[in-house]
Design a protein around this motif. Structure first.
Motif, PDB file in Angstrom:
ATOM      1  N   ASP A 139     -69.925 -85.424 -28.304  1.00 22.13           N
ATOM      2  CA  ASP A 139     -69.169 -84.333 -28.909  1.00 22.13           C
ATOM      3  C   ASP A 139     -69.926 -83.635 -30.039  1.00 22.13           C
ATOM      4  OD1 ASP A 139     -69.137 -86.463 -30.652  1.00 22.13           O
ATOM      5  OD2 ASP A 139     -67.034 -86.204 -31.249  1.00 22.13           O
ATOM      6  N   TYR A 140     -71.212 -83.940 -30.183  1.00 18.10           N
ATOM      7  CA  TYR A 140     -71.974 -83.418 -31.316  1.00 18.10           C
ATOM      8  C   TYR A 140     -72.087 -81.898 -31.280  1.00 18.10           C
ATOM      9  CZ  TYR A 140     -75.773 -82.690 -34.649  1.00 18.10           C
ATOM     10  OH  TYR A 140     -76.537 -82.254 -35.700  1.00 18.10           O
ATOM     11  N   ALA A 141     -72.288 -81.326 -30.091  1.00 17.18           N
ATOM     12  CA  ALA A 141     -72.447 -79.867 -30.007  1.00 17.18           C
ATOM     13  C   ALA A 141     -71.230 -79.156 -30.580  1.00 17.18           C
ATOM     14  CB  ALA A 141     -72.692 -79.446 -28.563  1.00 17.18           C
ATOM     15  N   LEU A 142     -70.038 -79.597 -30.212  1.00 17.57           N
ATOM     16  CA  LEU A 142     -68.823 -78.951 -30.703  1.00 17.57           C
ATOM     17  C   LEU A 142     -68.623 -79.206 -32.197  1.00 17.57           C
ATOM     18  CD1 LEU A 142     -66.799 -77.148 -29.266  1.00 17.57           C
ATOM     19  CD2 LEU A 142     -65.334 -79.153 -28.944  1.00 17.57           C
ATOM     20  N   LYS A 143     -68.959 -80.398 -32.643  1.00 23.27           N
ATOM     21  CA  LYS A 143     -68.827 -80.718 -34.073  1.00 23.27           C
ATOM     22  C   LYS A 143     -69.728 -79.832 -34.919  1.00 23.27           C
ATOM     23  CE  LYS A 143     -68.814 -84.912 -35.600  1.00 23.27           C
ATOM     24  NZ  LYS A 143     -69.199 -86.342 -35.789  1.00 23.27           N
ATOM     25  N   LEU A 144     -70.951 -79.610 -34.448  1.00 19.16           N
ATOM     26  CA  LEU A 144     -71.897 -78.824 -35.227  1.00 19.16           C
ATOM     27  C   LEU A 144     -71.687 -77.327 -35.038  1.00 19.16           C
ATOM     28  CD1 LEU A 144     -74.380 -78.494 -37.028  1.00 19.16           C
ATOM     29  CD2 LEU A 144     -75.813 -78.808 -35.006  1.00 19.16           C
ATOM     30  N   ASN A 145     -71.543 -76.890 -33.805  1.00 18.70           N
ATOM     31  CA  ASN A 145     -71.551 -75.457 -33.515  1.00 18.70           C
ATOM     32  C   ASN A 145     -70.207 -74.769 -33.715  1.00 18.70           C
ATOM     33  OD1 ASN A 145     -74.262 -75.705 -32.819  1.00 18.70           O
ATOM     34  ND2 ASN A 145     -73.777 -76.162 -30.686  1.00 18.70           N
ATOM     35  N   ARG A 146     -69.114 -75.535 -33.777  1.00 21.15           N
ATOM     36  CA  ARG A 146     -67.811 -74.947 -34.067  1.00 21.15           C
ATOM     37  C   ARG A 146     -67.238 -75.499 -35.368  1.00 21.15           C
ATOM     38  NH1 ARG A 146     -62.839 -76.671 -30.466  1.00 21.15           N
ATOM     39  NH2 ARG A 146     -63.173 -78.513 -31.804  1.00 21.15           N
ATOM     40  N   ASP A 147     -66.952 -76.789 -35.390  1.00 19.70           N
ATOM     41  CA  ASP A 147     -66.238 -77.369 -36.525  1.00 19.70           C
ATOM     42  C   ASP A 147     -67.003 -77.236 -37.833  1.00 19.70           C
ATOM     43  OD1 ASP A 147     -64.502 -78.038 -34.508  1.00 19.70           O
ATOM     44  OD2 ASP A 147     -65.010 -80.170 -34.507  1.00 19.70           O
ATOM     45  N   ALA A 148     -68.306 -77.524 -37.794  1.00 17.34           N
ATOM     46  CA  ALA A 148     -69.107 -77.459 -39.019  1.00 17.34           C
ATOM     47  C   ALA A 148     -69.251 -76.026 -39.520  1.00 17.34           C
ATOM     48  CB  ALA A 148     -70.483 -78.083 -38.786  1.00 17.34           C
ATOM     49  N   GLN A 149     -69.301 -75.060 -38.597  1.00 14.71           N
ATOM     50  CA  GLN A 149     -69.416 -73.662 -39.008  1.00 14.71           C
ATOM     51  C   GLN A 149     -68.148 -73.226 -39.749  1.00 14.71           C
ATOM     52  OE1 GLN A 149     -72.449 -72.367 -38.334  1.00 14.71           O
ATOM     53  NE2 GLN A 149     -72.947 -74.183 -37.127  1.00 14.71           N
ATOM     54  N   VAL A 150     -67.006 -73.609 -39.188  1.00 11.97           N
ATOM     55  CA  VAL A 150     -65.735 -73.262 -39.817  1.00 11.97           C
ATOM     56  C   VAL A 150     -65.606 -73.933 -41.185  1.00 11.97           C
ATOM     57  CG1 VAL A 150     -63.224 -73.513 -39.642  1.00 11.97           C
ATOM     58  CG2 VAL A 150     -64.561 -72.803 -37.639  1.00 11.97           C
ATOM     59  N   ASN A 151     -65.961 -75.202 -41.260  1.00 16.01           N
ATOM     60  CA  ASN A 151     -65.875 -75.911 -42.540  1.00 16.01           C
ATOM     61  C   ASN A 151     -66.806 -75.305 -43.581  1.00 16.01           C
ATOM     62  OD1 ASN A 151     -63.964 -77.663 -41.539  1.00 16.01           O
ATOM     63  ND2 ASN A 151     -65.437 -79.254 -40.977  1.00 16.01           N
ATOM     64  N   MET A 152     -68.000 -74.881 -43.138  1.00 14.24           N
ATOM     65  CA  MET A 152     -68.956 -74.262 -44.053  1.00 14.24           C
ATOM     66  C   MET A 152     -68.375 -72.969 -44.614  1.00 14.24           C
ATOM     67  SD  MET A 152     -72.071 -74.687 -45.336  1.00 14.24           S
ATOM     68  CE  MET A 152     -71.787 -73.864 -46.903  1.00 14.24           C
TER      69      MET A 152
END
Length: 258
Positions: A112-125
């Protein structure tokens, strides 16, 4: 690293603080140098390799610019805040956020790393950043044609999970536009084709031999790291950009035909 000195460039970003995620190498590093040359203080973000980030900072400082290297994993809750704090503490403000970090082809990071980095982390940032960004600030999201058009045009099998996760990230940021409008912050989307010399292009060509040559033939030409970074930098502080403007760097002829 560009050899252009900061003093030779228009200083339209003087006094501004910038965060560029994933900027210890490649497109992020080249963009950091260009932004610093225009007067911004730049937070150079890395996940694990401090020496590489320190080299980017050294190059910026030798050219007359200001930068600091900050280690932060954007998939961790504390990562985004660390970058925001670094910009404010070192440069007085956070006025520019370039969301360059992406991934998902790493074999050791989990399914699930791609979704964590490319979606969730972008939103959190973005959520962390807009708490500190003054009105008039800008957020730039860097993506690819393969991701931007994934709902219309199929991509290589090896890249599809990454492309879909990056498109999910773009969609999630677009959904935040009402919040960004309230804050007076502008979102800009920059989409490019496969970029020569990047880790992603190398991994794709390894997974599907001939992938780079096939894209080069379809597109007519592929951008270099430095060329694409220049296109990103050209959109920073550009007058007249509409909210959520999408820049298709180099065009996207074969994608738009589908």
């Amino acid at each position: 690293m560009t050899e252009t000195t900061a003093s030779a460039q228009p200083q339209d970003l003087a006094g501004k603080g910038a965060v560029i995620t994933g900027s210890s190498r490649g497109i992020g590093a080249a963009t950091a140098a260009l932004i610093a040359a225009r007067g911004a203080g730049v937070v150079v973000n890395y996940r694990a390799k401090a020496p590489r980030a320190n080299k980017v900072v050294k190059g910026i400082e030798e050219a007359g610019g200001k930068a600091v290297a900050v280690g932060a994993d954007l998939t961790e809750d504390s990562g985004a805040q660390a970058l925001v704090d670094a910009a404010v503490q070192n440069f007085g403000s956070l006025d520019l956020l370039i969301l360059n970090a992406s991934g998902g082809m790493e074999a050791d990071r989990g399914e699930d790393y791609a979704l964590k980095l490319n979606r969730d982390a972008q939103v959190n940032m973005v959520k962390a950043a807009i708490q500190a960004m003054p009105a008039g600030s800008q957020i730039v999201f860097v993506t690819s044609h393969q991701a931007h058009f994934i709902n219309q045009t199929a991509t290589m099998d090896a890249y599809e999970p990454v492309a879909r996760s990056k498109r999910a990230g773009e969609d999630a940021l677009r959904e935040m536009v009402p919040v960004l409008d309230d804050k007076g912050v502008t979102l800009t989307i920059v989409s490019g084709d496969m970029i020569e010399g990047t880790i992603t292009a190398t991994l794709l060509d390894r997974a599907e031999p001939g992938a780079i040559e096939a894209r080069r033939a379809a597109a007519g030409k592929l951008y270099t790291v430095e060329g694409f970074a220049a296109e990103i930098a050209a959109l920073v502080n550009k007058p007249g950009l509409e909210q959520a403007h999408t820049e298709l760097v180099g065009g996207a002829g074969d994608f738009l035909q589908n």
